[in-house]
Scaffold this motif. Structure first.
Motif, PDB file in Angstrom:
ATOM      1  N   HIS A  16      -2.269   1.206   6.893  1.00  0.00           N
ATOM      2  CA  HIS A  16      -1.280   2.274   6.954  1.00  0.00           C
ATOM      3  C   HIS A  16      -0.421   2.210   5.693  1.00  0.00           C
ATOM      4  O   HIS A  16      -0.181   1.120   5.161  1.00  0.00           O
ATOM      5  N   VAL A  17       0.044   3.347   5.255  1.00  0.00           N
ATOM      6  CA  VAL A  17       0.935   3.394   4.095  1.00  0.00           C
ATOM      7  C   VAL A  17       2.178   2.551   4.382  1.00  0.00           C
ATOM      8  O   VAL A  17       2.769   2.646   5.461  1.00  0.00           O
ATOM      9  N   GLY A  18       2.548   1.708   3.427  1.00  0.00           N
ATOM     10  CA  GLY A  18       3.695   0.824   3.592  1.00  0.00           C
ATOM     11  C   GLY A  18       3.321  -0.591   3.991  1.00  0.00           C
ATOM     12  O   GLY A  18       4.172  -1.492   3.967  1.00  0.00           O
ATOM     13  N   LEU A  40       0.840  -1.190   0.000  1.00  0.00           N
ATOM     14  CA  LEU A  40       0.000   0.000   0.000  1.00  0.00           C
ATOM     15  C   LEU A  40       0.880   1.248   0.000  1.00  0.00           C
ATOM     16  O   LEU A  40       1.711   1.429   0.898  1.00  0.00           O
ATOM     17  N   ARG A  41       0.724   2.099  -1.015  1.00  0.00           N
ATOM     18  CA  ARG A  41       1.556   3.296  -1.128  1.00  0.00           C
ATOM     19  C   ARG A  41       0.843   4.576  -0.715  1.00  0.00           C
ATOM     20  O   ARG A  41       1.492   5.564  -0.353  1.00  0.00           O
ATOM     21  N   ASP A  42      -0.489   4.568  -0.771  1.00  0.00           N
ATOM     22  CA  ASP A  42      -1.216   5.793  -0.415  1.00  0.00           C
ATOM     23  C   ASP A  42      -2.690   5.450  -0.222  1.00  0.00           C
ATOM     24  O   ASP A  42      -3.175   4.426  -0.715  1.00  0.00           O
ATOM     25  N   ILE A  43      -3.391   6.303   0.533  1.00  0.00           N
ATOM     26  CA  ILE A  43      -4.848   6.246   0.603  1.00  0.00           C
ATOM     27  C   ILE A  43      -5.355   7.614   0.174  1.00  0.00           C
ATOM     28  O   ILE A  43      -5.114   8.621   0.854  1.00  0.00           O
ATOM     29  N   GLU A  44      -6.004   7.659  -0.977  1.00  0.00           N
ATOM     30  CA  GLU A  44      -6.556   8.909  -1.495  1.00  0.00           C
ATOM     31  C   GLU A  44      -8.012   9.035  -1.038  1.00  0.00           C
ATOM     32  O   GLU A  44      -8.761   8.062  -1.079  1.00  0.00           O
ATOM     33  N   TYR A  63      -1.607   1.172  -4.703  1.00  0.00           N
ATOM     34  CA  TYR A  63      -0.607   0.167  -4.341  1.00  0.00           C
ATOM     35  C   TYR A  63       0.283  -0.164  -5.520  1.00  0.00           C
ATOM     36  O   TYR A  63      -0.021   0.190  -6.675  1.00  0.00           O
ATOM     37  N   HIS A 120      -5.097   0.354  -8.051  1.00  0.00           N
ATOM     38  CA  HIS A 120      -5.933   0.983  -7.036  1.00  0.00           C
ATOM     39  C   HIS A 120      -7.221   0.191  -6.814  1.00  0.00           C
ATOM     40  O   HIS A 120      -7.639  -0.600  -7.674  1.00  0.00           O
ATOM     41  N   ASN A 166      -4.870  -7.209   5.264  1.00  0.00           N
ATOM     42  CA  ASN A 166      -3.664  -6.472   5.601  1.00  0.00           C
ATOM     43  C   ASN A 166      -2.729  -7.412   6.358  1.00  0.00           C
ATOM     44  O   ASN A 166      -3.031  -7.846   7.473  1.00  0.00           O
ATOM     45  N   ALA A 185      -7.419   2.901  -2.218  1.00  0.00           N
ATOM     46  CA  ALA A 185      -6.075   2.370  -1.988  1.00  0.00           C
ATOM     47  C   ALA A 185      -5.249   2.504  -3.253  1.00  0.00           C
ATOM     48  O   ALA A 185      -5.711   2.167  -4.339  1.00  0.00           O
TER      49      ALA A 185
END
Length: 663
Positions: free
Chosen positions: A353-355, A307-311, A326, A338, A373, A324
């Motif tokens: 969480h990111v990462g 996971l790289r970001d949550i927009e 990723y 995504h 997760n 998500a």
């Protein structure tokens, strides 16, 4: 051991000895033994007329190319209808003889032979056009370059890499050059300009269909047997007894899955097809798949990524939908980066969480979803306290989802959140959508600022705010009455305009009409298809690709969108389009797909589409192998013209087209 099996055995052994001698300074056998086996192989090749691509007697060599030329497919290489229900397979088979074979997870390739020699190899591409990969075939592990067959033979099959080869090769690549899946590596290798790359990847081929040739053999099973006798490796295929029930098919598929796992062959399902070739052809096809077969997909597989970001994207109602983002994973040949996270409750439940390492699936073969997760347990999930678009404070509210369960959702507190909301209303009111005259951008902005518009449904409640609207700057009695009259008129519209209005990403004028035509302008039939147990395949319709197909299902996966759809359906009446009876009888273009490029004097694009429909044709949006006519107006799009030229599509000037229709 028959002669073909002997050839394969000798090729494998001799290559094993050569590898040891040249790359490991080892001599497993004496020169005398090697030469005797080599001579025996050459004798068998002469006797049978079969020479495999990886035979040590083959001195063709590997010639790199600077580009991959495009190749048209005379017979379209279409996909398969899909299911995840064995019961569907039983119904499909009925009382007809059928076969079941591996659904290989690689890259579809077409091989053409003339009088026993390989003359062309091409990828499937979009089904109508693929890439020329003839230069790479000598680097395959098991494709025959010559066969004992006179005349023309065209075969399709799958190029793939065994799982154990994939893991070994991938481990030896730099981390930034590694492939995510067997299919991904096979596709990149088969399309490589340099055959040495293909050679190093151990590409195998399994034939699964005779496109041209064997006209006197009417059994698919027998055709596969005949290919084997010519030296082709064929996809494992089994006959299904007439009357086989669900339990029998489940046992056969379980055995297929286990055998493929043991052998390292990458598969993602099984394919059931009618054995009778003539009957299969009579079944016809859609624009997406032939109707003589059905692909059984295994349960949703899980793919690990990061996971790289949550927009957090603000919807029309102010609800902020988390998404998500990723590292790319490839599922069923589609690159996934995504997936929706639905709401705050979902994010908290997965403790995202990111990462974090997460597991992704493609639910029902359509919608990417975050399933698990792997690094959960940290707690303290971060929920933004400011809207990412306008910067206003956010608030968490509880509301019931479609099942009646309370979930937490994040809302922007700014009722006029950004220009995106204004643009969405402009799109909704556009003449090709709900056609609400007078609801221009400036008016919409005033109504949003006044708190009278927050989502589309509010348009149909504007009559309740007469005094407030008349009191707005630039409004009066007459302008108010004109606006309300236009709103009332729009409450009766056609299915295509309604579909376009709700703003499903990429669902434009052409696609909404194509969908409406298919469902005979019955919006209830469309809703049934969306909600059905078996996903409707929108890619089977002209001009609709995988991305739009996925967008439709993703849109209806959001409870906010479903609620909006239902409320609008209560306010808006969907009616059949008005058709000029006299014009309807004109079938000059009956069934033909017509694409227009450029400007046609005296006609808007919408009017040209109507003209095509009135003459029995289908208005297309892009040039494909199924396009019948390209009409060229002033300032045409160069890409459409070039594509039509490459495909051999009939082209006409706008003047010629209108003259043909007596316009």
């Amino acid at each position: 051991m028959n002669r073909i099996e002997k050839i394969r055995y000798l090729v494998e052994k001799l290559n094993e000895y050569r590898e040891a001698y040249y790359n490991h300074n080892d001599s497993p056998v004496t020169d005398e033994v090697y030469d005797r086996l080599f001579d025996e192989l050459r004798r068998l090749e002469v006797e049978t007329g079969i020479v495999m691509a990886n035979s040590p007697t083959n001195t063709v060599g590997y010639q790199p190319v600077s580009e991959l030329k495009k190749v048209n497919h005379p017979v379209a290489l279409l996909s398969m209808d899909k299911t995840k229900s064995v019961d569907d397979l039983v119904r499909f088979i009925g009382d007809t003889e059928a076969t079941v074979m591996y659904k290989l997870d690689g890259l579809t390739v077409r091989l053409d032979y003339e009088n026993g020699k390989l003359v062309l190899a091409a990828t499937r591409g979009d089904g109508s056009e693929g890439d020329d990969i003839t230069h790479n075939i000598p680097a395959f592990m098991n494709v025959p370059l010559t066969i004992p067959y006179k005349g023309r033979l065209s075969v399709s099959g799958e190029a793939f890499i065994h799982r154990y080869d994939f893991e070994r090769i991938n481990a030896g690549l730099p981390e930034d050059k590694r492939f995510s899946t067997c299919r991904n590596m096979a596709a990149g290798s088969v399309r490589a300009y340099d055959p040495e790359i293909c050679k190093s990847r151990n590409i195998y081929f399994n034939a699964f269909k005779v496109i041209e040739g064997f006209e006197k053999i009417n059994s698919k099973y027998e055709r596969m047997s005949r290919l084997q006798k010519l030296g082709f490796p064929v996809c494992p295929i089994f006959k299904i007894e007439v009357g086989s029930d669900e339990a029998a098919l489940e046992r056969r598929i379980a055995k297929i899955r286990e055998d493929a796992k043991i052998s390292g062959i990458p598969i993602d399902g099984a394919i059931v097809q009618y054995d009778d070739v003539a009957y299969s052809k009579s079944r016809g096809a859609t624009g997406h798949h032939y109707k003589d077969g059905i692909a059984f997909k295994f349960e949703d597989e899980l793919y690990e990524t990061v996971l790289r970001d949550i927009e957090w994207n603000t919807s029309r109602s102010g609800c902020m939908i988390p998404k998500a983002v990723y590292d790319m994973v490839e599922i069923d040949g589609c690159a996934m980066t995504h997936a929706t996270l639905h709401n705050v409750s979902f994010v908290k439940k997965l403790d995202l969480h990111v990462g974090d390492r997460i597991l992704i699936s493609k639910r029902n073969m359509i919608i990417p979803a975050v399933e698990e997760n792997m690094d959960a347990g940290k707690g303290n999930v971060i929920i933004p306290n400011r809207c990412s678009f306008c910067g206003a404070p956010t608030v968490i509210r509880k509301s019931a989802d479609e099942t009646g369960k309370d979930v937490e959702k994040l809302y922007c507190t700014n009722p006029a959140c950004g220009s995106s909301l204004i643009k969405q209303f402009v799109h909704f009111a556009d003449k090709d959508s709900m056609n609400i005259e007078g609801l221009a951008e400036g008016i919409i902005e005033k109504l949003i600022t006044a708190g009278l518009l927050a989502e589309f449904i509010d348009i149909y409640d504007l009559e309740k705010h007469r005094d407030e609207i008349i009191g707005l700057d630039g409004f009066g009695e007459k302008s108010y009455e004109r606006l309300i009259a236009s709103v009332r008129k729009s409450s009766s519209t056609t299915m295509n305009k309604f579909l376009r209005a709700v703003d499903i990403p990429l669902l434009g004028r052409h696609a909404s009409k194509t969908i409406s035509d298919y469902f005979k302008w019955d919006i209830a039939a469309f809703e049934d298809a969306i909600r059905g147990d078996k996903p409707f395949d929108f890619t089977a319709l002209e001009g609709i690709g995988e991305t739009l197909h996925q967008n439709i299902y993703e849109w209806f996966a959001e409870s906010e969108n479903v609620a909006l759809w239902k409320r609008l359906r209560c306010k808006i009446s969907i009616v059949q389009p008005e058709i000029d009876t006299e014009k309807e009888q004109n079938d000059m273009l009956k069934g033909e797909i017509v694409v227009v490029t450029g400007v046609v004097e005296g006609y808007t694009r919408s009017e040209m589409d109507s003209l095509i429909a009135q003459n029995g044709g289908i208005a297309g949006g892009s040039v494909t192998g199924k396009t019948d006519i390209l009409v060229i107006g002033e300032k045409p799009g160069g890409s459409k013209v070039k594509k039509a030229e490459a495909l051999g599509t009939k082209m006409m000037t706008a003047e010629e087209f209108l003259k043909m229709l007596n316009k």
